[in-house]
Design an enzyme around this catalytic site. Structure first.
Site, PDB file in Angstrom:
ATOM      1  N   ASN A  34      -8.881 -24.032 -35.167  1.00  0.00           N
ATOM      2  CA  ASN A  34      -7.675 -23.418 -35.248  1.00  0.00           C
ATOM      3  C   ASN A  34      -6.350 -23.982 -36.097  1.00  0.00           C
ATOM      4  O   ASN A  34      -5.853 -24.908 -35.338  1.00  0.00           O
ATOM      5  CB  ASN A  34      -7.179 -22.978 -33.941  1.00  0.00           C
ATOM      6  CG  ASN A  34      -6.069 -22.299 -33.638  1.00  0.00           C
ATOM      7  OD1 ASN A  34      -5.338 -21.334 -34.698  1.00  0.00           O
ATOM      8  ND2 ASN A  34      -5.183 -22.170 -32.723  1.00  0.00           N
ATOM      9  N   TRP A  35      -6.210 -23.385 -37.163  1.00  0.00           N
ATOM     10  CA  TRP A  35      -5.423 -24.198 -37.928  1.00  0.00           C
ATOM     11  C   TRP A  35      -3.929 -23.624 -37.939  1.00  0.00           C
ATOM     12  O   TRP A  35      -2.974 -24.372 -38.098  1.00  0.00           O
ATOM     13  CB  TRP A  35      -5.408 -23.830 -39.658  1.00  0.00           C
ATOM     14  CG  TRP A  35      -6.607 -24.395 -40.068  1.00  0.00           C
ATOM     15  CD1 TRP A  35      -7.653 -25.348 -39.672  1.00  0.00           C
ATOM     16  CD2 TRP A  35      -7.018 -24.419 -41.715  1.00  0.00           C
ATOM     17  NE1 TRP A  35      -8.162 -25.936 -40.671  1.00  0.00           N
ATOM     18  CE2 TRP A  35      -8.220 -25.332 -41.790  1.00  0.00           C
ATOM     19  CE3 TRP A  35      -6.701 -23.659 -42.662  1.00  0.00           C
ATOM     20  CZ2 TRP A  35      -8.832 -25.436 -42.986  1.00  0.00           C
ATOM     21  CZ3 TRP A  35      -7.283 -23.647 -43.890  1.00  0.00           C
ATOM     22  CH2 TRP A  35      -8.364 -24.675 -44.076  1.00  0.00           C
ATOM     23  N   LYS A  36      -3.592 -22.692 -36.807  1.00  0.00           N
ATOM     24  CA  LYS A  36      -2.275 -22.074 -36.395  1.00  0.00           C
ATOM     25  C   LYS A  36      -1.613 -21.952 -37.800  1.00  0.00           C
ATOM     26  O   LYS A  36      -2.127 -21.503 -38.668  1.00  0.00           O
ATOM     27  CB  LYS A  36      -1.789 -23.338 -35.461  1.00  0.00           C
ATOM     28  CG  LYS A  36      -2.624 -23.879 -34.357  1.00  0.00           C
ATOM     29  CD  LYS A  36      -1.732 -24.457 -33.446  1.00  0.00           C
ATOM     30  CE  LYS A  36      -2.745 -25.136 -32.544  1.00  0.00           C
ATOM     31  NZ  LYS A  36      -2.211 -25.351 -31.061  1.00  0.00           N
TER      32      LYS A  36
ATOM     33  N   HIS B 246      -4.780 -16.477 -27.678  1.00  0.00           N
ATOM     34  CA  HIS B 246      -4.611 -17.887 -27.743  1.00  0.00           C
ATOM     35  C   HIS B 246      -3.235 -17.988 -26.815  1.00  0.00           C
ATOM     36  O   HIS B 246      -2.337 -17.174 -26.937  1.00  0.00           O
ATOM     37  CB  HIS B 246      -4.251 -18.374 -29.043  1.00  0.00           C
ATOM     38  CG  HIS B 246      -4.164 -19.747 -29.328  1.00  0.00           C
ATOM     39  ND1 HIS B 246      -3.083 -20.488 -28.894  1.00  0.00           N
ATOM     40  CD2 HIS B 246      -5.043 -20.837 -29.380  1.00  0.00           C
ATOM     41  CE1 HIS B 246      -3.207 -21.863 -29.051  1.00  0.00           C
ATOM     42  NE2 HIS B 246      -4.548 -21.984 -29.314  1.00  0.00           N
TER      43      HIS B 246
ATOM     44  N   GLU C  10      -0.643 -19.670 -27.323  1.00  0.00           N
ATOM     45  CA  GLU C  10       0.462 -19.619 -27.953  1.00  0.00           C
ATOM     46  C   GLU C  10       1.112 -18.374 -28.097  1.00  0.00           C
ATOM     47  O   GLU C  10       2.240 -18.041 -28.180  1.00  0.00           O
ATOM     48  CB  GLU C  10       0.404 -20.399 -29.413  1.00  0.00           C
ATOM     49  CG  GLU C  10       0.367 -22.015 -29.050  1.00  0.00           C
ATOM     50  CD  GLU C  10      -0.206 -22.774 -30.025  1.00  0.00           C
ATOM     51  OE1 GLU C  10      -0.490 -22.154 -31.173  1.00  0.00           O
ATOM     52  OE2 GLU C  10      -0.700 -23.962 -29.683  1.00  0.00           O
TER      53      GLU C  10
ATOM     54  N   GLU D 272      -9.280 -22.867 -22.505  1.00  0.00           N
ATOM     55  CA  GLU D 272      -8.259 -23.592 -22.830  1.00  0.00           C
ATOM     56  C   GLU D 272      -6.959 -23.811 -21.997  1.00  0.00           C
ATOM     57  O   GLU D 272      -6.137 -23.303 -21.812  1.00  0.00           O
ATOM     58  CB  GLU D 272      -7.682 -23.309 -24.080  1.00  0.00           C
ATOM     59  CG  GLU D 272      -8.472 -22.928 -25.614  1.00  0.00           C
ATOM     60  CD  GLU D 272      -7.847 -23.127 -26.628  1.00  0.00           C
ATOM     61  OE1 GLU D 272      -8.295 -24.045 -27.550  1.00  0.00           O
ATOM     62  OE2 GLU D 272      -6.871 -22.463 -26.889  1.00  0.00           O
TER      63      GLU D 272
ATOM     64  N   GLY E 147      -2.378 -29.271 -27.743  1.00  0.00           N
ATOM     65  CA  GLY E 147      -1.196 -29.991 -28.674  1.00  0.00           C
ATOM     66  C   GLY E 147      -0.626 -30.744 -28.016  1.00  0.00           C
ATOM     67  O   GLY E 147       0.603 -31.163 -28.450  1.00  0.00           O
TER      68      GLY E 147
ATOM     69  N   SER F 137      -6.836 -30.434 -26.922  1.00  0.00           N
ATOM     70  CA  SER F 137      -6.877 -31.901 -27.661  1.00  0.00           C
ATOM     71  C   SER F 137      -8.085 -32.541 -27.698  1.00  0.00           C
ATOM     72  O   SER F 137      -8.250 -33.621 -27.423  1.00  0.00           O
ATOM     73  CB  SER F 137      -5.852 -32.633 -26.801  1.00  0.00           C
ATOM     74  OG  SER F 137      -4.554 -32.241 -26.665  1.00  0.00           O
TER      75      SER F 137
HETATM   76  C1  PEP Z   1      -5.867 -24.951 -30.121  1.00  0.00           C
HETATM   77  O1  PEP Z   1      -4.894 -24.628 -30.788  1.00  0.00           O
HETATM   78  O2  PEP Z   1      -6.707 -24.011 -29.497  1.00  0.00           O
HETATM   79  C2  PEP Z   1      -5.873 -26.069 -29.450  1.00  0.00           C
HETATM   80  C3  PEP Z   1      -6.761 -26.567 -28.596  1.00  0.00           C
HETATM   81  O3  PEP Z   1      -5.197 -27.152 -30.069  1.00  0.00           O
HETATM   82  P1  PEP Z   1      -5.297 -28.566 -29.691  1.00  0.00           P
HETATM   83  O4  PEP Z   1      -6.416 -29.048 -30.295  1.00  0.00           O
HETATM   84  O5  PEP Z   1      -4.094 -29.246 -31.115  1.00  0.00           O
HETATM   85  O6  PEP Z   1      -4.844 -29.169 -28.642  1.00  0.00           O
END
Ligand code: PEP
Length: 252
Positions: A9-11, A95, A97, A167, A173, A213
């Site tokens: 997931n590049w966001k 997601h 976010e 998640e 993050g 993470s």
């Molecule tokens: C995500 O954006 O879904 C995610 C898991 O981010 P990260 O790996 O940076 O925690």
């Protein structure tokens, strides 16, 4: 036997030019590593360039959101057929976010999921508890409820096009990772919920990723767990070497 899905997931990172260069560098690094499906969910404007760069490779392209209507006065939104035509095969829905910063609810997650599936996209459906919910001991109830609400009205035959990403919000993050045991246990709760709503067969077949993470140092341990069928990776998907190391862990 479930196939592992490793998705980045590049966001809001990488321009189209950077996306093309990244995929050209990554493609030879992950070539032939076919024990997992490899997906990169990129910003909307990157999709066409990313899909072109990924042609003939084992990398699939996804988007990070989709609207539930097919067209109309929805400024700033994007429809499923636009994503498909640009070259996306997958889309992330729900997601944390989007839930935290953009008012996404289980109702809109459900509508977006239905619209994406109806159009022929594969959905990576994200859900997970926030820190207070875990500390209060209600993680199982929270993820079970999200699973039920987010999948409400979706027929069992459509689940082959749904990947669930568990998640925990406190792990995204933050550098904090769920322990492999926590990830396995909560993915197991989601799987049991699928069995209750649908069938044992559906529960046995659905792909459930862990995200939060995940990186080159912890992927192997997380992916070794029975209920963890892959990863949704944010930060570590922005570096070809780190992302390849996670793909490698999924190919052992
Ligand atoms: C995500 O954006 O879904 C995610 C898991 O981010 P990260 O790996 O940076 O925690």
């Amino acid at each position: 036997m479930r196939k592992t899905v490793i998705a980045g997931n590049w966001k809001m990172n990488m321009t189209p030019k950077a996306a093309g260069a990244f995929i050209s560098e990554l493609a030879p690094m992950v070539k032939g590593k076919d024990k997992c499906d490899i997906v990169l969910c990129v910003p909307f404007v990157d999709i066409a360039t990313a899909a072109e760069a990924a042609k003939g490779t084992n990398i699939k392209i996804g988007a990070q959101n989709v609207h539930f209507e097919q067209k109309g006065a929805f400024t700033g939104e994007i429809a499923a057929d636009m994503l498909l035509e640009a070259g996306a095969e997958y889309v992330i829905v729900g997601h944390s976010e989007r839930r935290q910063y953009f008012g996404e609810t289980d109702t809109t997650v459900n509508l977006r999921t239905k619209a994406a599936l109806a159009a022929g996209l594969k959905v990576i459906l994200c859900l997970g508890e926030v820190k207070d919910q875990r500390l209060s001991g209600i993680t199982d109830e929270v993820v079970a409820m999200q699973t039920k609400l987010d999948l409400a009205g979706i027929p069992e035959e459509d689940l082959k096009n749904v990947v669930i990403a568990y998640e925990p919000v406190w792990a995204i993050g933050t550098g904090l990772t769920a322990t492999p045991e926590q990830a396995d246990e909560t993915c197991g709760v989601i799987r049991k919920t699928i069995a209750a709503i649908y069938s044992k067969k559906a529960a046995d077949e659905i792909v459930i990723q862990y995200g939060g993470s995940m990186n080159d140092g912890n992927a192997a341990e997380l992916l070794a767990k029975t209920n963890v069928d892959g990863g949704l990776i944010g930060g570590a998907s922005l570096k070809t070497d780190k992302f390849t190391a996670i793909v490698d862990a999924a190919n052992k």
